[in-house]
Design a protein around this motif. Structure first.
Motif, PDB file in Angstrom:
ATOM      1  N   ALA A 262       4.000  12.719   3.822  1.00  0.00           N
ATOM      2  CA  ALA A 262       5.301  12.554   1.917  1.00  0.00           C
ATOM      3  C   ALA A 262       4.392  10.618   2.405  1.00  0.00           C
ATOM      4  O   ALA A 262       3.575  10.465   3.317  1.00  0.00           O
ATOM      5  CB  ALA A 262       6.832  12.380   2.433  1.00  0.00           C
ATOM      6  N   PRO A 263       3.784  10.224   1.086  1.00  0.00           N
ATOM      7  CA  PRO A 263       3.488   9.062   0.827  1.00  0.00           C
ATOM      8  C   PRO A 263       4.608   8.037   1.476  1.00  0.00           C
ATOM      9  O   PRO A 263       5.667   8.404   1.170  1.00  0.00           O
ATOM     10  CB  PRO A 263       3.896   8.603  -0.714  1.00  0.00           C
ATOM     11  CG  PRO A 263       3.268  10.048  -1.283  1.00  0.00           C
ATOM     12  CD  PRO A 263       4.360  10.786  -0.477  1.00  0.00           C
ATOM     13  N   VAL A 264       4.207   7.118   2.156  1.00  0.00           N
ATOM     14  CA  VAL A 264       4.586   5.236   2.828  1.00  0.00           C
ATOM     15  C   VAL A 264       4.464   4.990   2.135  1.00  0.00           C
ATOM     16  O   VAL A 264       2.444   4.128   2.148  1.00  0.00           O
ATOM     17  CB  VAL A 264       3.861   5.936   4.263  1.00  0.00           C
ATOM     18  CG1 VAL A 264       4.899   4.604   4.721  1.00  0.00           C
ATOM     19  CG2 VAL A 264       4.908   7.239   4.644  1.00  0.00           C
ATOM     20  N   VAL A 265       4.709   3.812   1.731  1.00  0.00           N
ATOM     21  CA  VAL A 265       5.435   2.535   1.295  1.00  0.00           C
ATOM     22  C   VAL A 265       5.239   1.690   2.556  1.00  0.00           C
ATOM     23  O   VAL A 265       5.830   1.924   3.221  1.00  0.00           O
ATOM     24  CB  VAL A 265       6.020   1.811   0.190  1.00  0.00           C
ATOM     25  CG1 VAL A 265       5.471   0.920  -0.283  1.00  0.00           C
ATOM     26  CG2 VAL A 265       6.153   3.264  -1.281  1.00  0.00           C
ATOM     27  N   VAL A 266       3.941   0.235   2.376  1.00  0.00           N
ATOM     28  CA  VAL A 266       3.804  -0.674   3.464  1.00  0.00           C
ATOM     29  C   VAL A 266       3.406  -1.807   3.202  1.00  0.00           C
ATOM     30  O   VAL A 266       2.714  -2.136   1.844  1.00  0.00           O
ATOM     31  CB  VAL A 266       2.737   0.054   4.821  1.00  0.00           C
ATOM     32  CG1 VAL A 266       3.270   1.329   5.489  1.00  0.00           C
ATOM     33  CG2 VAL A 266       1.278   0.201   3.737  1.00  0.00           C
ATOM     34  N   PRO A 267       3.409  -3.111   3.436  1.00  0.00           N
ATOM     35  CA  PRO A 267       3.789  -3.932   2.633  1.00  0.00           C
ATOM     36  C   PRO A 267       1.877  -4.461   2.867  1.00  0.00           C
ATOM     37  O   PRO A 267       1.682  -4.326   4.343  1.00  0.00           O
ATOM     38  CB  PRO A 267       4.630  -5.391   3.749  1.00  0.00           C
ATOM     39  CG  PRO A 267       5.597  -4.021   4.091  1.00  0.00           C
ATOM     40  CD  PRO A 267       5.270  -3.114   4.234  1.00  0.00           C
TER      41      PRO A 267
ATOM     42  N   ARG B 200       1.255  -1.217  -0.033  1.00  0.00           N
ATOM     43  CA  ARG B 200      -0.304  -0.203  -0.233  1.00  0.00           C
ATOM     44  C   ARG B 200       0.902   1.216   0.231  1.00  0.00           C
ATOM     45  O   ARG B 200       1.823   0.895   0.760  1.00  0.00           O
ATOM     46  CB  ARG B 200      -1.007   0.241   1.689  1.00  0.00           C
ATOM     47  CG  ARG B 200      -2.281  -0.851   1.092  1.00  0.00           C
ATOM     48  CD  ARG B 200      -3.176  -0.090   2.184  1.00  0.00           C
ATOM     49  NE  ARG B 200      -4.206  -1.538   2.476  1.00  0.00           N
ATOM     50  CZ  ARG B 200      -5.200  -0.707   3.010  1.00  0.00           C
ATOM     51  NH1 ARG B 200      -5.218   0.039   3.422  1.00  0.00           N
ATOM     52  NH2 ARG B 200      -6.613  -2.034   2.467  1.00  0.00           N
ATOM     53  N   VAL B 201       0.103   2.257  -0.748  1.00  0.00           N
ATOM     54  CA  VAL B 201       0.839   3.749  -0.658  1.00  0.00           C
ATOM     55  C   VAL B 201      -0.019   4.814  -0.269  1.00  0.00           C
ATOM     56  O   VAL B 201      -0.637   4.613  -0.902  1.00  0.00           O
ATOM     57  CB  VAL B 201       1.616   4.268  -2.140  1.00  0.00           C
ATOM     58  CG1 VAL B 201       2.462   4.871  -2.064  1.00  0.00           C
ATOM     59  CG2 VAL B 201       2.431   2.982  -2.664  1.00  0.00           C
ATOM     60  N   VAL B 202       0.612   5.302   1.028  1.00  0.00           N
ATOM     61  CA  VAL B 202      -0.512   6.305   1.597  1.00  0.00           C
ATOM     62  C   VAL B 202      -0.270   7.360   2.228  1.00  0.00           C
ATOM     63  O   VAL B 202       1.403   7.533   2.425  1.00  0.00           O
ATOM     64  CB  VAL B 202      -0.769   5.316   3.508  1.00  0.00           C
ATOM     65  CG1 VAL B 202      -1.408   5.873   4.031  1.00  0.00           C
ATOM     66  CG2 VAL B 202      -1.185   3.836   3.282  1.00  0.00           C
ATOM     67  N   ALA B 203      -0.558   8.325   1.875  1.00  0.00           N
ATOM     68  CA  ALA B 203      -0.652   9.702   1.953  1.00  0.00           C
ATOM     69  C   ALA B 203      -1.685  10.290   2.983  1.00  0.00           C
ATOM     70  O   ALA B 203      -2.790  10.470   2.270  1.00  0.00           O
ATOM     71  CB  ALA B 203      -0.671  10.590   0.506  1.00  0.00           C
ATOM     72  N   TRP B 204      -1.124  10.307   4.422  1.00  0.00           N
ATOM     73  CA  TRP B 204      -1.916  10.954   4.575  1.00  0.00           C
ATOM     74  C   TRP B 204      -2.160  11.994   5.788  1.00  0.00           C
ATOM     75  O   TRP B 204      -0.656  12.287   6.128  1.00  0.00           O
ATOM     76  CB  TRP B 204      -2.540   9.534   5.582  1.00  0.00           C
ATOM     77  CG  TRP B 204      -3.725   9.174   6.674  1.00  0.00           C
ATOM     78  CD1 TRP B 204      -4.087   9.660   7.775  1.00  0.00           C
ATOM     79  CD2 TRP B 204      -5.163   8.829   5.899  1.00  0.00           C
ATOM     80  NE1 TRP B 204      -5.447   9.470   8.105  1.00  0.00           N
ATOM     81  CE2 TRP B 204      -6.388   8.987   6.719  1.00  0.00           C
ATOM     82  CE3 TRP B 204      -5.587   9.265   4.023  1.00  0.00           C
ATOM     83  CZ2 TRP B 204      -7.816   9.030   6.463  1.00  0.00           C
ATOM     84  CZ3 TRP B 204      -6.470   8.720   4.366  1.00  0.00           C
ATOM     85  CH2 TRP B 204      -8.138   8.469   5.123  1.00  0.00           C
TER      86      TRP B 204
ATOM     87  N   GLY C 132      -2.105  -1.085  -3.583  1.00  0.00           N
ATOM     88  CA  GLY C 132      -2.868   0.188  -3.356  1.00  0.00           C
ATOM     89  C   GLY C 132      -2.857   1.057  -2.850  1.00  0.00           C
ATOM     90  O   GLY C 132      -2.034   1.452  -2.068  1.00  0.00           O
ATOM     91  N   ARG C 133      -3.679   2.081  -3.017  1.00  0.00           N
ATOM     92  CA  ARG C 133      -3.216   3.807  -2.393  1.00  0.00           C
ATOM     93  C   ARG C 133      -4.380   3.962  -2.053  1.00  0.00           C
ATOM     94  O   ARG C 133      -5.794   4.424  -2.693  1.00  0.00           O
ATOM     95  CB  ARG C 133      -2.365   4.498  -4.742  1.00  0.00           C
ATOM     96  CG  ARG C 133      -1.763   4.111  -5.294  1.00  0.00           C
ATOM     97  CD  ARG C 133      -1.183   5.107  -6.246  1.00  0.00           C
ATOM     98  NE  ARG C 133       0.153   4.713  -6.784  1.00  0.00           N
ATOM     99  CZ  ARG C 133       1.122   5.543  -7.459  1.00  0.00           C
ATOM    100  NH1 ARG C 133       1.139   6.833  -6.872  1.00  0.00           N
ATOM    101  NH2 ARG C 133       2.341   5.160  -7.601  1.00  0.00           N
TER     102      ARG C 133
END
Length: 336
Positions: free
Chosen positions: A81-86, A73-77, A152-153
């Motif tokens: 800045a966007p963070v990539v998590v498994p 998952r790529v999360v911008a919350w 998923g973004r």
């Protein structure tokens, strides 16, 4: 009800209904199904937790092994800045899921039943309580970036949030919560650059958590999204439907075997209220950190108020009297 061959009616056609039917049949009960048609969900994300549950219940260790998978998952919350998590999940349409799971589903039957599991509305009584005022829209989009086929973004913007999942062959499904897709995409830095519109947005649908009360009566109970609905922000809706089906089938099997029906049904209602209470607190944390505008604060307030309300309900109910062992409920003192 002590007849081991009691007839259980199941209203609905989703994952919860199919899982209930399978488990009750395996327990030796007679099952009568009544299909309730509704528009199918175009894409279901089967998290690894949900997939493990389904594989175990249906004794299919290879279930959806060949399905497309999300690996991250790529999360911008919250403006960060966007963070990539498994993140591990299989992708399938609801039609595909049902085609695989419903192979042994009992044929529809007419006639009286002893107990009914309502996995689709309407319920025999009560009302649905909604925690917040959130609508969502979904649309098929084209994916400009090939890397999006395995991720998923998720992105928070000023007046809501966006969720993008792949759908194969360079396409994806885009979910928008809080406003129109055009308005949400206008503020997007993570998702807008990688999508192109393919089809018109859906009719808006409810995306706030919801709970129907009562969840059961003398000869019925509610299960799946008919009982409670999760905010899609949690990504746990499918697994929750499966867990509800396991508990519902265990309750009905216990009733058929002569256990205390009132105690079993009270246990069922208290457990689902507790599930909703936990979900509301989890959601509140997301909406607290997602944004600072009026829309974000209103959703947070509604979620926390719902959490307090569920806490008050549980305070008036007895402590859970059963433990789930496999797919059966046993009294706590017996389990100890």
């Amino acid at each position: 009800m002590t007849d081991r061959r009691m007839i259980v009616g199941i209203r609905g056609s989703g994952i919860a209904a199919t899982t209930c039917a399978y488990l009750l049949k395996a327990a030796g009960l007679r099952v009568a199904t009544k299909v309730v048609h509704r528009p199918p969900v175009p894409t279901i994300m089967l998290s690894d937790a949900a997939l493990a549950l389904l594989r175990d219940i249906f004794q299919r260790p290879d279930l959806f092994a060949d399905s497309p998978r999300i690996k991250r998952r790529v999360v911008a919350w919250g403006g960060g800045a966007p963070v990539v998590v498994p993140h591990g999940a299989a992708l399938a349409s609801e039609d595909q899921v049902q085609a695989v799971l419903a192979k042994d589903k009992p044929a529809p039957e007419d006639g009286p039943v002893d107990f009914t599991i309502h996995a689709a509305p309407p319920m025999p009584e009560g009302e649905t309580h909604v925690f917040g005022d959130r609508r969502a829209v979904a649309a098929k989009v084209g994916l400009r970036d090939p890397s999006c086929s395995e991720e998923g973004r998720v992105e928070a913007v000023a007046s809501g949030w966006l969720f993008l999942v792949p759908a194969g062959a360079g396409e994806g499904w885009l979910l928008g919560v809080g406003g129109s897709l055009d308005d949400l995409l206008a503020d997007s830095r993570l998702i807008a650059p990688v999508v192109d519109a393919v089809a018109a947005a859906s009719t808006p649908f409810l995306a706030a958590p919801r709970l129907h009360l009562p969840l059961c009566g003398e000869d019925w109970l509610a299960c799946g999204t008919a009982a409670l609905g999760f905010d899609p922000i949690c990504g746990d809706g499918t697994a929750q439907s499966v867990r509800e089906a396991i508990l519902a089938a265990a309750v009905v099997t216990g009733i058929a075997e002569g256990q205390d029906a009132t105690a079993l049904l009270t246990h069922y209602q208290s457990m689902l209220i507790a599930v909703m209470r936990r979900h509301l607190l989890l959601c509140a944390q997301f909406y607290t950190t997602g944004g600072t505008g009026d829309w974000w604060r209103a959703q947070q307030d509604a979620l926390l108020e719902g959490h307090r309300w569920c806490t008050g309900l549980l305070a008036k109910m007895p402590e859970p009297g059963f433990l789930l062992e496999g797919t059966r409920l046993v009294p706590r003192q017996q389990a100890a």
